[in-house]
Motif scaffolding. Structure first.
Motif, PDB file in Angstrom:
ATOM      1  N   ILE A 547     -51.411   8.715  -9.978  1.00 53.34           N
ATOM      2  CA  ILE A 547     -52.284   7.555  -9.815  1.00 53.34           C
ATOM      3  C   ILE A 547     -51.467   6.384  -9.252  1.00 53.34           C
ATOM      4  O   ILE A 547     -50.282   6.245  -9.559  1.00 53.34           O
ATOM      5  CB  ILE A 547     -52.928   7.157 -11.172  1.00 53.34           C
ATOM      6  N   ASP A 548     -52.098   5.547  -8.420  1.00 52.70           N
ATOM      7  CA  ASP A 548     -51.494   4.311  -7.904  1.00 52.70           C
ATOM      8  C   ASP A 548     -50.056   4.547  -7.430  1.00 52.70           C
ATOM      9  O   ASP A 548     -49.122   3.875  -7.877  1.00 52.70           O
ATOM     10  CB  ASP A 548     -51.507   3.211  -8.974  1.00 52.70           C
ATOM     11  N   THR A 549     -49.897   5.464  -6.508  1.00 52.57           N
ATOM     12  CA  THR A 549     -48.552   5.881  -6.093  1.00 52.57           C
ATOM     13  C   THR A 549     -47.678   4.718  -5.653  1.00 52.57           C
ATOM     14  O   THR A 549     -46.544   4.543  -6.154  1.00 52.57           O
ATOM     15  CB  THR A 549     -48.655   6.899  -4.943  1.00 52.57           C
ATOM     16  N   GLU A 550     -48.160   3.919  -4.742  1.00 57.44           N
ATOM     17  CA  GLU A 550     -47.338   2.822  -4.207  1.00 57.44           C
ATOM     18  C   GLU A 550     -46.966   1.825  -5.297  1.00 57.44           C
ATOM     19  O   GLU A 550     -45.800   1.418  -5.422  1.00 57.44           O
ATOM     20  CB  GLU A 550     -48.095   2.121  -3.078  1.00 57.44           C
ATOM     21  N   ARG A 551     -47.970   1.418  -6.090  1.00 58.06           N
ATOM     22  CA  ARG A 551     -47.736   0.417  -7.146  1.00 58.06           C
ATOM     23  C   ARG A 551     -46.727   0.931  -8.182  1.00 58.06           C
ATOM     24  O   ARG A 551     -45.795   0.223  -8.578  1.00 58.06           O
ATOM     25  CB  ARG A 551     -49.057   0.093  -7.823  1.00 58.06           C
ATOM     26  N   ASN A 552     -46.892   2.170  -8.643  1.00 64.13           N
ATOM     27  CA  ASN A 552     -46.028   2.690  -9.707  1.00 64.13           C
ATOM     28  C   ASN A 552     -44.610   2.971  -9.214  1.00 64.13           C
ATOM     29  O   ASN A 552     -43.642   2.761  -9.946  1.00 64.13           O
ATOM     30  CB  ASN A 552     -46.652   3.958 -10.301  1.00 64.13           C
ATOM     31  N   LEU A 553     -44.474   3.417  -7.961  1.00 61.35           N
ATOM     32  CA  LEU A 553     -43.125   3.615  -7.424  1.00 61.35           C
ATOM     33  C   LEU A 553     -42.407   2.282  -7.249  1.00 61.35           C
ATOM     34  O   LEU A 553     -41.193   2.179  -7.493  1.00 61.35           O
ATOM     35  CB  LEU A 553     -43.196   4.358  -6.085  1.00 61.35           C
ATOM     36  N   ALA A 554     -43.151   1.245  -6.832  1.00 64.53           N
ATOM     37  CA  ALA A 554     -42.545  -0.085  -6.690  1.00 64.53           C
ATOM     38  C   ALA A 554     -42.047  -0.593  -8.042  1.00 64.53           C
ATOM     39  O   ALA A 554     -40.951  -1.175  -8.149  1.00 64.53           O
ATOM     40  CB  ALA A 554     -43.557  -1.056  -6.091  1.00 64.53           C
ATOM     41  N   LYS A 555     -42.850  -0.353  -9.098  1.00 68.68           N
ATOM     42  CA  LYS A 555     -42.427  -0.766 -10.448  1.00 68.68           C
ATOM     43  C   LYS A 555     -41.194   0.013 -10.890  1.00 68.68           C
ATOM     44  O   LYS A 555     -40.272  -0.549 -11.500  1.00 68.68           O
ATOM     45  CB  LYS A 555     -43.575  -0.555 -11.442  1.00 68.68           C
ATOM     46  N   ALA A 556     -41.201   1.305 -10.597  1.00 66.78           N
ATOM     47  CA  ALA A 556     -40.046   2.125 -10.968  1.00 66.78           C
ATOM     48  C   ALA A 556     -38.776   1.612 -10.300  1.00 66.78           C
ATOM     49  O   ALA A 556     -37.730   1.442 -10.946  1.00 66.78           O
ATOM     50  CB  ALA A 556     -40.300   3.581 -10.577  1.00 66.78           C
ATOM     51  N   ILE A 557     -38.854   1.328  -9.004  1.00 70.02           N
ATOM     52  CA  ILE A 557     -37.676   0.857  -8.260  1.00 70.02           C
ATOM     53  C   ILE A 557     -37.211  -0.493  -8.793  1.00 70.02           C
ATOM     54  O   ILE A 557     -35.997  -0.722  -8.953  1.00 70.02           O
ATOM     55  CB  ILE A 557     -37.998   0.784  -6.757  1.00 70.02           C
ATOM     56  N   ASP A 558     -38.136  -1.382  -9.132  1.00 74.18           N
ATOM     57  CA  ASP A 558     -37.756  -2.690  -9.698  1.00 74.18           C
ATOM     58  C   ASP A 558     -37.009  -2.511 -11.017  1.00 74.18           C
ATOM     59  O   ASP A 558     -36.013  -3.202 -11.283  1.00 74.18           O
ATOM     60  CB  ASP A 558     -39.000  -3.547  -9.920  1.00 74.18           C
ATOM     61  N   LEU A 559     -37.492  -1.586 -11.859  1.00 72.00           N
ATOM     62  CA  LEU A 559     -36.835  -1.348 -13.151  1.00 72.00           C
ATOM     63  C   LEU A 559     -35.471  -0.693 -12.960  1.00 72.00           C
ATOM     64  O   LEU A 559     -34.519  -1.006 -13.683  1.00 72.00           O
ATOM     65  CB  LEU A 559     -37.727  -0.486 -14.044  1.00 72.00           C
ATOM     66  N   TYR A 560     -35.366   0.225 -11.995  1.00 69.49           N
ATOM     67  CA  TYR A 560     -34.057   0.826 -11.701  1.00 69.49           C
ATOM     68  C   TYR A 560     -33.062  -0.265 -11.291  1.00 69.49           C
ATOM     69  O   TYR A 560     -31.902  -0.277 -11.732  1.00 69.49           O
ATOM     70  CB  TYR A 560     -34.176   1.859 -10.583  1.00 69.49           C
ATOM     71  N   LYS A 561     -33.513  -1.189 -10.452  1.00 68.35           N
ATOM     72  CA  LYS A 561     -32.633  -2.269  -9.997  1.00 68.35           C
ATOM     73  C   LYS A 561     -32.242  -3.185 -11.145  1.00 68.35           C
ATOM     74  O   LYS A 561     -31.091  -3.643 -11.242  1.00 68.35           O
ATOM     75  CB  LYS A 561     -33.326  -3.066  -8.895  1.00 68.35           C
ATOM     76  N   GLU A 562     -33.210  -3.458 -12.025  1.00 66.23           N
ATOM     77  CA  GLU A 562     -32.916  -4.307 -13.192  1.00 66.23           C
ATOM     78  C   GLU A 562     -31.881  -3.624 -14.084  1.00 66.23           C
ATOM     79  O   GLU A 562     -30.999  -4.273 -14.650  1.00 66.23           O
ATOM     80  CB  GLU A 562     -34.210  -4.562 -13.972  1.00 66.23           C
ATOM     81  N   TYR A 563     -31.997  -2.318 -14.181  1.00 62.89           N
ATOM     82  CA  TYR A 563     -31.040  -1.546 -14.974  1.00 62.89           C
ATOM     83  C   TYR A 563     -29.637  -1.645 -14.374  1.00 62.89           C
ATOM     84  O   TYR A 563     -28.638  -1.765 -15.094  1.00 62.89           O
ATOM     85  CB  TYR A 563     -31.503  -0.095 -15.043  1.00 62.89           C
ATOM     86  N   ILE A 564     -29.558  -1.605 -13.054  1.00 61.90           N
ATOM     87  CA  ILE A 564     -28.260  -1.755 -12.391  1.00 61.90           C
ATOM     88  C   ILE A 564     -27.668  -3.136 -12.688  1.00 61.90           C
ATOM     89  O   ILE A 564     -26.488  -3.277 -13.007  1.00 61.90           O
ATOM     90  CB  ILE A 564     -28.404  -1.567 -10.859  1.00 61.90           C
ATOM     91  N   GLU A 565     -28.509  -4.169 -12.600  1.00 61.25           N
ATOM     92  CA  GLU A 565     -28.038  -5.546 -12.770  1.00 61.25           C
ATOM     93  C   GLU A 565     -27.529  -5.820 -14.186  1.00 61.25           C
ATOM     94  O   GLU A 565     -26.625  -6.626 -14.382  1.00 61.25           O
ATOM     95  CB  GLU A 565     -29.174  -6.516 -12.438  1.00 61.25           C
ATOM     96  N   CYS A 566     -28.108  -5.144 -15.183  1.00 63.01           N
ATOM     97  CA  CYS A 566     -27.661  -5.407 -16.561  1.00 63.01           C
ATOM     98  C   CYS A 566     -26.325  -4.734 -16.874  1.00 63.01           C
ATOM     99  O   CYS A 566     -25.707  -5.005 -17.900  1.00 63.01           O
ATOM    100  CB  CYS A 566     -28.721  -4.957 -17.568  1.00 63.01           C
TER     101      CYS A 566
END
Length: 595
Positions: A547-566
């Motif tokens: 479901i909502d492929t574009e939206r959910n992948l964008a959220k996943a990538i944002d969280l991956y990046k946040e994980y890198i930053e921490c």
């Protein structure tokens, strides 16, 4: 004197005397569990803090001394970490003598306390401090160690502790986490690590002490100079065969965890272990050998049937007759004390702790299981024996840990079996916290099982167990357990989403991860800033396939990046590689629908 007045006076005396007598009796009993009870720091003697360790007036000041003193004066918790002989306890004693404000000290012994309590002080309002020496031993021997930390926090009493570094400190961290605590939670910014001394500094210390440098066996610690390791090695070499055998027996008992408060070893254990080496004698002969070893400064006779052994000598001076691995030491201890459940439980716990940081982890866990299983054989049908709960809990944890390494299905099922048996001994009414922790562990075991079997029923049982635990854990009292349970529940829903009603279960997984993150953001625990971020990102990736492929992948990538930053991902090369792989996969899927 008027009879009425006399009776009134007598009544007043009795009214005062009985409570006072009860207080003094209770105080005397408390000395079984505390070596120092609310004594003024300025009045402390070296023996009360250092025990029988050597004490000299010379003290080497280091950068950490001012940090420690500041923590004590500010009433903040602190822990000094360093290898044996690095001067941790002496540093605390030195700081206590320098505190300008009046402070009264409590020092717990590393012994089991049937019903935990802190000594009361009804007569004076004092500025108090608790000192735990050799924290690794205290946590190992005092089953209710977590209550000390919690009561100290509630009473606003700071704790200062000393702990061995390396494997022992890892053990302490893991034990604290088991009880909804963590080193970061307890000591915050008061974690002080003692670095090794340089050879140049070592030479200066030796000169101050009037010692020839070539006579010193220096290992980077100040204690290696004070304790005259080189001289003690020579004494060991000149001991007769019987004395060397006894010292080797002491060494193996210590390594196997068979000792009481701060290296107190029962002579009955020594005699039993010595039979392995065909050493048997009459009581007067044993007394003579112990006396000789005391005169040579290897041990101290600590009362009827007990001796104290310096662990530095057992580790650095006493040489085994032949090279022996730790697993051989443990197996030998189990064989010697095969009919002693108390000693087997001690040894099993030491083996399991040793396994945590060893490449042969599964081998050690299997040996610990042998010890715990034998305990149950010896005390079967004795549900009132406190060892029953300890042994079954230990077996549950050992099989659960082993399930991550081998025979996942079989070992996780065995762990569940022991945890369910524990629930027959630990009720929600009598011990709700422990009941909740068992439920959480059952949930973990079912979740591990589901990882291999992809079994919907196991996922549901896992989630159900977590829900039971969540009814008891609270944000105020159990933030660490609460966050971990929500996190693990998210993982169970994620697994369930792979085979059943994916959209619903992935969303439930995200809700659980969000709640875990909310606990972390509210309380600061767990300390890991990246807590649940990676799990949440993965779930969004999985959800994007439905479901909502574009939206959910964008959220996943944002969280991956946040994980890198921490910065959490940088703690492990494997974790970082996995993260990069996950980000690459998310971008590759996003490329199918956008840009």
């Amino acid at each position: 004197m008027d009879l009425t007045l006399l009776l009134t006076i007598i009544g007043l005396i009795v009214t005062i005397a009985f409570p006072l007598f009860g207080y003094l009796k209770k105080r005397a009993e408390m000395y079984n569990y505390y070596s120092v009870i609310w004594k003024k720091a300025s009045k402390l003697t070296a023996k009360e803090i250092l025990g029988v360790r050597p004490f000299g007036e010379y003290y080497l000041s280091r950068d950490m001394d001012s940090i420690l003193l500041n923590k004590l004066e500010q009433g903040q918790n602190a822990i000094i970490i360093g290898q044996p002989l690095s001067g941790k306890t002496r540093a605390v004693f030195n700081a206590l003598k320098k505190i300008e404000k009046k402070m009264f000290l409590l020092v717990p012994r590393s012994v089991p306390m049937p019903v935990f309590s802190l000594p009361k002080d009804y007569f004076f309002k004092k500025r108090k401090l608790i000192f735990i020496d050799d924290l690794q031993h205290y946590i190992e021997k005092q089953e209710n160690y977590h209550l000390l930390f919690k009561e100290a926090q509630q009473s606003n009493i700071p704790i200062v502790a000393a702990c061995h570094s390396g494997r022992e400190f890892i053990k302490v961290k893991n034990k604290l986490i088991e009880q909804n605590l963590s080193v970061d939670m307890v000591f915050d910014e008061g974690i002080i690590e003692l670095p090794k001394l340089s050879p140049e500094t070592g030479k200066e210390v030796a000169k101050e002490l009037g010692m020839q440098w070539d006579s010193v066996k220096f290992n980077g610690t100040i204690g290696s100079i004070f304790m005259r390791l080189s001289q003690m090695e020579t004494r060991f070499d000149t001991c007769d065969n019987i004395e060397r055998t006894i010292l080797r027996v002491l060494r193996n008992l210590y390594l196997a965890g068979i000792y009481e408060d701060n290296n107190i070893i029962r002579t009955s254990w020594i005699k039993k272990a010595s039979l392995k080496y065909e050493l048997e004698a009459k009581e007067f002969e044993w007394s003579g050998w112990f006396k000789n070893l005391e005169e040579k400064e290897f041990i101290k006779i600590a009362g009827a049937g007990k001796i104290w052994a310096e662990d530095a000598y057992l580790e650095h001076v006493v040489k085994p007759e032949s090279e022996t691995s730790m697993i051989e030491v443990f197996v030998e201890a189990i064989d010697i004390f095969y009919d002693d459940p108390e000693v087997l439980q001690m040894t099993g716990e030491r083996i399991y702790d040793h396994a945590i940081d060893d490449a042969k982890v599964s081998d050690y866990i299997n040996v610990s299981i042998k010890a715990f299983s034998r305990v149950l054989e010896l005390i079967k049908d004795s549900n009132e024996n406190p060892l029953m709960i300890k042994a079954k809990s230990s077996l549950g944890q050992a099989f659960l840990s082993l399930s991550y390494l081998q025979d996942t299905v079989g070992n996780s099922n065995t762990a569940i079996k022991y945890y369910n048996e524990l629930l027959e001994l630990v009720s929600r009414d009598t011990n709700p916290y422990e009941y909740a922790r068992i439920k959480m562990k059952i949930g973990n075991a079912f979740r591990v099982f589901a990882l291999v079997e992809s079994n919907e029923e196991s996922c549901r049982k896992s989630i159900s167990s977590y829900e039971e635990a969540l009814k008891i854990f609270t944000l105020e009292k159990n933030p660490h357990d609460l966050a971990l349970t929500y996190n693990n529940m998210g993982g169970a829903y994620q697994l369930l989403g792979e085979t059943e009603d994916s959209v619903t279960n992935y969303n439930r997984s995200l809700e659980a991860f969000d709640k875990a993150r909310e606990v972390r953001d509210t309380t600061g625990y767990p300390k890991d800033k990246g807590f649940t971020l990676y799990n949440s990102a993965n779930t969004y990736t999985y959800l994007s396939a439905h479901i909502d492929t574009e939206r959910n992948l964008a959220k996943a990538i944002d969280l991956y990046k946040e994980y890198i930053e921490c910065g959490s991902a940088n703690n492990s090369a494997g974790r970082y590689a996995g993260l990069m792989n996950s980000i690459g996969y998310a971008y590759s899927q996003l490329a199918l629908v956008k840009d």
